[in-house]
Scaffold this active site. Structure first.
Site, PDB file in Angstrom:
ATOM      1  N   ASP A 135      -0.927   5.594  -4.352  1.00  9.52           N
ATOM      2  CA  ASP A 135      -1.802   4.902  -3.403  1.00  9.52           C
ATOM      3  C   ASP A 135      -3.079   5.693  -3.097  1.00  9.52           C
ATOM      4  O   ASP A 135      -4.009   5.158  -2.485  1.00  9.52           O
ATOM      5  CB  ASP A 135      -1.049   4.603  -2.096  1.00  9.52           C
ATOM      6  CG  ASP A 135      -0.038   3.477  -2.280  1.00  9.52           C
ATOM      7  OD1 ASP A 135      -0.089   2.796  -3.325  1.00  9.52           O
ATOM      8  OD2 ASP A 135       0.800   3.280  -1.382  1.00  9.52           O
TER       9      ASP A 135
ATOM     10  N   ILE B 142      11.179  -6.979  -9.947  1.00  9.74           N
ATOM     11  CA  ILE B 142      12.104  -6.637  -8.854  1.00  9.74           C
ATOM     12  C   ILE B 142      13.536  -6.507  -9.399  1.00  9.74           C
ATOM     13  O   ILE B 142      14.502  -6.675  -8.672  1.00  9.74           O
ATOM     14  CB  ILE B 142      12.029  -7.650  -7.684  1.00  9.74           C
ATOM     15  CG1 ILE B 142      12.275  -9.076  -8.175  1.00  9.74           C
ATOM     16  CG2 ILE B 142      10.717  -7.553  -6.950  1.00  9.74           C
ATOM     17  CD1 ILE B 142      12.515 -10.058  -7.025  1.00  9.74           C
ATOM     18  N   ASP B 143      13.625  -6.186 -10.693  1.00  7.48           N
ATOM     19  CA  ASP B 143      14.950  -6.085 -11.323  1.00  7.48           C
ATOM     20  C   ASP B 143      15.833  -5.020 -10.669  1.00  7.48           C
ATOM     21  O   ASP B 143      17.046  -5.200 -10.557  1.00  7.48           O
ATOM     22  CB  ASP B 143      14.789  -5.803 -12.830  1.00  7.48           C
ATOM     23  CG  ASP B 143      13.935  -4.569 -13.094  1.00  7.48           C
ATOM     24  OD1 ASP B 143      12.857  -4.452 -12.481  1.00  7.48           O
ATOM     25  OD2 ASP B 143      14.341  -3.727 -13.903  1.00  7.48           O
TER      26      ASP B 143
ATOM     27  N   LYS C   5       1.710   1.431   7.360  1.00  4.70           N
ATOM     28  CA  LYS C   5       2.015   0.086   6.856  1.00  4.70           C
ATOM     29  C   LYS C   5       3.340   0.089   6.081  1.00  4.70           C
ATOM     30  O   LYS C   5       4.185  -0.780   6.280  1.00  4.70           O
ATOM     31  CB  LYS C   5       0.872  -0.368   5.935  1.00  4.70           C
ATOM     32  CG  LYS C   5       1.162  -1.606   5.125  1.00  4.70           C
ATOM     33  CD  LYS C   5      -0.001  -1.989   4.249  1.00  4.70           C
ATOM     34  CE  LYS C   5      -0.002  -1.389   2.879  1.00  4.70           C
ATOM     35  NZ  LYS C   5       1.036  -1.867   1.952  1.00  4.70           N
ATOM     36  N   ASN C   6       3.500   1.083   5.204  1.00  4.57           N
ATOM     37  CA  ASN C   6       4.684   1.089   4.340  1.00  4.57           C
ATOM     38  C   ASN C   6       5.961   1.489   5.065  1.00  4.57           C
ATOM     39  O   ASN C   6       7.053   1.387   4.503  1.00  4.57           O
ATOM     40  CB  ASN C   6       4.449   2.001   3.126  1.00  4.57           C
ATOM     41  CG  ASN C   6       3.454   1.399   2.153  1.00  4.57           C
ATOM     42  OD1 ASN C   6       3.026   0.252   2.325  1.00  4.57           O
ATOM     43  ND2 ASN C   6       3.067   2.163   1.148  1.00  4.57           N
TER      44      ASN C   6
ATOM     45  N   ARG D  71      -5.676  -5.533   4.257  1.00  7.53           N
ATOM     46  CA  ARG D  71      -4.204  -5.490   4.171  1.00  7.53           C
ATOM     47  C   ARG D  71      -3.665  -4.147   4.658  1.00  7.53           C
ATOM     48  O   ARG D  71      -2.534  -4.080   5.138  1.00  7.53           O
ATOM     49  CB  ARG D  71      -3.753  -5.727   2.724  1.00  7.53           C
ATOM     50  CG  ARG D  71      -3.989  -7.166   2.245  1.00  7.53           C
ATOM     51  CD  ARG D  71      -3.368  -7.388   0.881  1.00  7.53           C
ATOM     52  NE  ARG D  71      -2.136  -6.654   0.810  1.00  7.53           N
ATOM     53  CZ  ARG D  71      -1.750  -5.898  -0.211  1.00  7.53           C
ATOM     54  NH1 ARG D  71      -2.484  -5.813  -1.282  1.00  7.53           N
ATOM     55  NH2 ARG D  71      -0.609  -5.242  -0.175  1.00  7.53           N
TER      56      ARG D  71
ATOM     57  N   ARG E 277       3.882  -8.692  -1.329  1.00  6.72           N
ATOM     58  CA  ARG E 277       4.911  -8.084  -2.183  1.00  6.72           C
ATOM     59  C   ARG E 277       6.142  -7.701  -1.353  1.00  6.72           C
ATOM     60  O   ARG E 277       7.283  -7.869  -1.779  1.00  6.72           O
ATOM     61  CB  ARG E 277       4.291  -6.849  -2.844  1.00  6.72           C
ATOM     62  CG  ARG E 277       5.252  -5.835  -3.379  1.00  6.72           C
ATOM     63  CD  ARG E 277       5.717  -6.161  -4.767  1.00  6.72           C
ATOM     64  NE  ARG E 277       6.716  -5.203  -5.233  1.00  6.72           N
ATOM     65  CZ  ARG E 277       7.435  -5.352  -6.322  1.00  6.72           C
ATOM     66  NH1 ARG E 277       7.277  -6.416  -7.058  1.00  6.72           N
ATOM     67  NH2 ARG E 277       8.305  -4.448  -6.677  1.00  6.72           N
TER      68      ARG E 277
ATOM     69  N   ARG F 182       5.068  -5.264 -11.656  1.00  7.37           N
ATOM     70  CA  ARG F 182       5.850  -5.170 -10.429  1.00  7.37           C
ATOM     71  C   ARG F 182       7.111  -6.045 -10.442  1.00  7.37           C
ATOM     72  O   ARG F 182       7.274  -6.946  -9.609  1.00  7.37           O
ATOM     73  CB  ARG F 182       4.969  -5.487  -9.207  1.00  7.37           C
ATOM     74  CG  ARG F 182       3.727  -4.630  -9.180  1.00  7.37           C
ATOM     75  CD  ARG F 182       3.000  -4.693  -7.882  1.00  7.37           C
ATOM     76  NE  ARG F 182       3.549  -3.768  -6.912  1.00  7.37           N
ATOM     77  CZ  ARG F 182       3.031  -3.576  -5.703  1.00  7.37           C
ATOM     78  NH1 ARG F 182       1.986  -4.247  -5.322  1.00  7.37           N
ATOM     79  NH2 ARG F 182       3.575  -2.720  -4.872  1.00  7.37           N
TER      80      ARG F 182
ATOM     81  N   CYS G 137      -0.685  -6.968  -4.229  1.00  8.00           N
ATOM     82  CA  CYS G 137      -1.781  -6.452  -5.053  1.00  8.00           C
ATOM     83  C   CYS G 137      -1.450  -6.598  -6.533  1.00  8.00           C
ATOM     84  O   CYS G 137      -0.332  -6.313  -6.960  1.00  8.00           O
ATOM     85  CB  CYS G 137      -1.987  -4.965  -4.772  1.00  8.00           C
ATOM     86  SG  CYS G 137      -3.137  -4.632  -3.445  1.00  8.00           S
TER      87      CYS G 137
HETATM   88  C1  UD1 Z   1       5.824   0.951  -2.613  1.00 10.77           C
HETATM   89  C2  UD1 Z   1       4.634   0.954  -1.686  1.00 10.77           C
HETATM   90  C3  UD1 Z   1       3.339   1.015  -2.474  1.00 10.77           C
HETATM   91  C4  UD1 Z   1       3.353   2.211  -3.405  1.00 10.77           C
HETATM   92  C5  UD1 Z   1       4.624   2.249  -4.245  1.00 10.77           C
HETATM   93  C6  UD1 Z   1       4.780   3.517  -5.051  1.00 10.77           C
HETATM   94  C7  UD1 Z   1       5.467  -0.335   0.198  1.00 10.77           C
HETATM   95  C8  UD1 Z   1       5.378  -1.567   1.002  1.00 10.77           C
HETATM   96  N1  UD1 Z   1       4.677  -0.269  -0.885  1.00 10.77           N
HETATM   97  O1  UD1 Z   1       5.711  -0.208  -3.433  1.00 10.77           O
HETATM   98  O2  UD1 Z   1       2.253   1.117  -1.558  1.00 10.77           O
HETATM   99  O3  UD1 Z   1       2.237   2.145  -4.278  1.00 10.77           O
HETATM  100  O4  UD1 Z   1       5.791   2.146  -3.402  1.00 10.77           O
HETATM  101  O5  UD1 Z   1       4.766   4.626  -4.234  1.00 10.77           O
HETATM  102  O6  UD1 Z   1       6.177   0.583   0.546  1.00 10.77           O
HETATM  103  N2  UD1 Z   1       9.777  -1.176 -10.451  1.00 10.77           N
HETATM  104  C9  UD1 Z   1      10.551  -1.825 -11.384  1.00 10.77           C
HETATM  105  N3  UD1 Z   1      11.542  -2.659 -10.931  1.00 10.77           N
HETATM  106  C10 UD1 Z   1      11.783  -2.838  -9.598  1.00 10.77           C
HETATM  107  C11 UD1 Z   1      10.984  -2.154  -8.662  1.00 10.77           C
HETATM  108  C12 UD1 Z   1       9.994  -1.324  -9.126  1.00 10.77           C
HETATM  109  O7  UD1 Z   1      10.357  -1.685 -12.596  1.00 10.77           O
HETATM  110  O8  UD1 Z   1      12.695  -3.588  -9.259  1.00 10.77           O
HETATM  111  C13 UD1 Z   1       8.680  -0.298 -10.934  1.00 10.77           C
HETATM  112  C14 UD1 Z   1       7.306  -0.824 -10.477  1.00 10.77           C
HETATM  113  O9  UD1 Z   1       6.827  -1.804 -11.357  1.00 10.77           O
HETATM  114  C15 UD1 Z   1       6.491   0.437 -10.502  1.00 10.77           C
HETATM  115  C16 UD1 Z   1       7.493   1.513 -10.064  1.00 10.77           C
HETATM  116  O10 UD1 Z   1       8.782   0.962 -10.273  1.00 10.77           O
HETATM  117  O11 UD1 Z   1       6.072   0.716 -11.810  1.00 10.77           O
HETATM  118  C17 UD1 Z   1       7.359   1.927  -8.603  1.00 10.77           C
HETATM  119  O12 UD1 Z   1       7.511   0.793  -7.785  1.00 10.77           O
HETATM  120  P1  UD1 Z   1       8.146   0.865  -6.327  1.00 10.77           P
HETATM  121  O13 UD1 Z   1       8.446   2.291  -5.980  1.00 10.77           O
HETATM  122  O14 UD1 Z   1       9.241  -0.123  -6.238  1.00 10.77           O
HETATM  123  O15 UD1 Z   1       6.932   0.372  -5.456  1.00 10.77           O
HETATM  124  P2  UD1 Z   1       6.947  -0.692  -4.297  1.00 10.77           P
HETATM  125  O16 UD1 Z   1       8.182  -0.535  -3.484  1.00 10.77           O
HETATM  126  O17 UD1 Z   1       6.586  -2.026  -4.832  1.00 10.77           O
END
Ligand code: UD1
Length: 420
Positions: free
Chosen positions: A305, A123-124, A22-23, A396, A92, A121, A116
């Site tokens: 995960d 997106i900064d 999926k990812n 999902r 997401r 989470r 989820c």
């Molecule tokens: C991806 C995976 C998810 C997995 C996660 C961590 C996909 C579709 N999803 O999610 O299954 O659990 O990686 O391995 O690939 N963060 C920030 N700012 C940002 C982005 C992230 O502070 O702009 C923080 C998040 O809140 C979290 C950490 O960074 O605490 C890791 O997040 P991230 O690696 O971005 O996870 P996702 O890409 O959302």
């Protein structure tokens, strides 16, 4: 609405062929936005998250359909740069469309992504990285608008190796002229797969998996056929199930070096793990020693995960251990449900103390994707009947989960919930 009814206590035996991750598939579908040609992705399943990403592509003016397990994406006529709140709110990964839309149309507009509820989470990191590439952003309470008319290459140092930000920024830089460098990039196998996909379609990306990704911009990508990597998290879920329920479970299609942080733990718990080219087998009598400490980390550390499934396993093992969740601040909600099944878990902030107990059946609620899978595993291990609602979360990321578990000998049924 459906629910699972599980009669626990059966050992699991057999082989599961895991399909495309999926990812890996979600960012690749988004990447197709910048390809004015047909792409075929092999070995995909109709996961709800994949279906939702397909709806986003259609909403933007592209075509996206399944032909058996082939996902066919045609974005030749894609022309819209904004997606409705309803679609981005469901997923997401909708944030992934920012990079490709900026590459193709030089503008993008989305509302804040859903998914989820496992933490804040933000997106900064995605947005800061885009600014480094010359993208102008304007945000209000509802949406983010990006102007990429001056998008260019650049050097980005991520404050944290975010998986999604690394992928989004790779895609934003793919068609920008010049060399972009992403430092402190995430190193997950799915990022290497995105790099391999882009390169197979004519792009020039290297370094994925090393922590530094280098993107040399190209003028366009072409279509083609691609097989995304298989799902290491789905594979890990079945391996944990085999270890905790007892029996012998083989997962096929998976590279063992993607899962060594798990297989090492399964061995420590007392299971026998054998690794061959493209498959991993776990054998166990179901009587496991508890793991002293499991701490989630970015790859190659223990994956967040698989934290919920391993917590379920530990709750039915012997002894006392700790689980530390470093990635997401709200990823212990499954523990409340596991406690209804007799688990002895105390959560304090990002740490959970788990004392092994005998699990019994109960009525529980899946509240997120991997937490839901953990409840299924606990139900398979527990004595008696477990009913699980909230299956939309499990759908999902696990397709026909109940069929795969049944094929291993687990007693699980999916039934409609009758409304009175
Ligand atoms: C991806 C995976 C998810 C997995 C996660 C961590 C996909 C579709 N999803 O999610 O299954 O659990 O990686 O391995 O690939 N963060 C920030 N700012 C940002 C982005 C992230 O502070 O702009 C923080 C998040 O809140 C979290 C950490 O960074 O605490 C890791 O997040 P991230 O690696 O971005 O996870 P996702 O890409 O959302």
């Amino acid at each position: 609405m459906d629910k699972y009814i599980i009669n626990g206590g059966k050992k699991l035996h057999g082989v599961v062929d895991v399909m495309a991750a999926k990812n890996a598939v979600l960012p690749i579908i988004a990447c197709c936005i910048m390809i004015k040609d047909v792409v075929v992705l092999k070995g995909c399943e109709r996961l709800t998250d994949v279906e939702n990403m397909m709806r986003i592509i259609r909403n933007l003016g592209g075509r996206c359909d399944f032909d058996s397990n082939d996902l066919i994406i045609d974005c030749k006529k894609l022309s819209r740069h904004s997606v409705s709140h309803e679609l981005t709110g469901a997923l997401r990964s909708s944030v992934f469309i920012l990079g490709p839309l900026l590459s193709r149309l030089h503008r993008a507009e989305i509302s804040y992504p859903g998914g989820c509820d496992i933490g804040l989470r933000p997106i900064d990191l995605h947005l800061e990285g885009l600014k480094n590439l010359g993208v102008k952003l304007s945000e209000d309470e509802e949406k983010i608008s990006c102007d990429g008319r001056n998008i260019h290459s650049g050097i980005i140092s991520l404050a944290f190796p975010s998986v999604g930000a690394t992928e989004n920024l790779i895609m934003a830089a793919t068609l920008a002229s010049g060399r972009t460098v992403i430092r402190n990039a995430a190193a997950e196998p799915e990022i290497i797969d995105l790099q391999n996909f882009i390169n197979a379609m004519g792009g020039n990306v290297h370094g994925a998996g090393s922590g530094v990704v280098i993107i040399d911009g190209v003028s366009s990508l072409h279509g083609g056929v691609y097989s995304p990597i298989r799902d290491r998290i789905s594979a890990g879920t079945f391996l944990i199930g085999g270890a905790m329920c007892g029996g012998k479970v083989t997962v096929k299609g998976i590279r063992s070096d993607w899962l060594f942080s798990l297989t090492e733990k399964l061995r420590l718990a007392g299971a026998v793990v054998t690794e061959k080219l493209g498959e991993i087998t776990v054998e166990s009598d179901g009587a496991l020693r508890i793991l002293r400490k499991v701490e989630t980390q970015p790859f190659p550390g223990f994956p967040t995960d698989l934290q919920a499934p391993i917590t379920a396993m530990m709750s039915a093992s012997k002894g006392r251990g700790y689980v530390i969740e470093n990635l997401f601040e709200n990823r212990f909600r499954h523990t409340r449900e596991l406690k209804k099944m007799g688990a002895d878990i105390i959560v304090c902030g990002r740490a959970a103390t788990v004392r092994g107990a005998k699990l019994h059946g109960a009525n529980v609620i899946a509240q997120d994707l991997r937490g839901g899978a953990a409840l299924v595993l606990a139900g398979l291990k527990a004595e008696g009947k477990t009913e699980i609602i909230g299956l939309e979360h499990i759908d999902r990321g696990y397709y026909n989960f109940e069929e795969k578990i049944t094929s291993l000998g687990g007693d699980i049924k999916r039934v409609k919930i009758s409304c009175v």
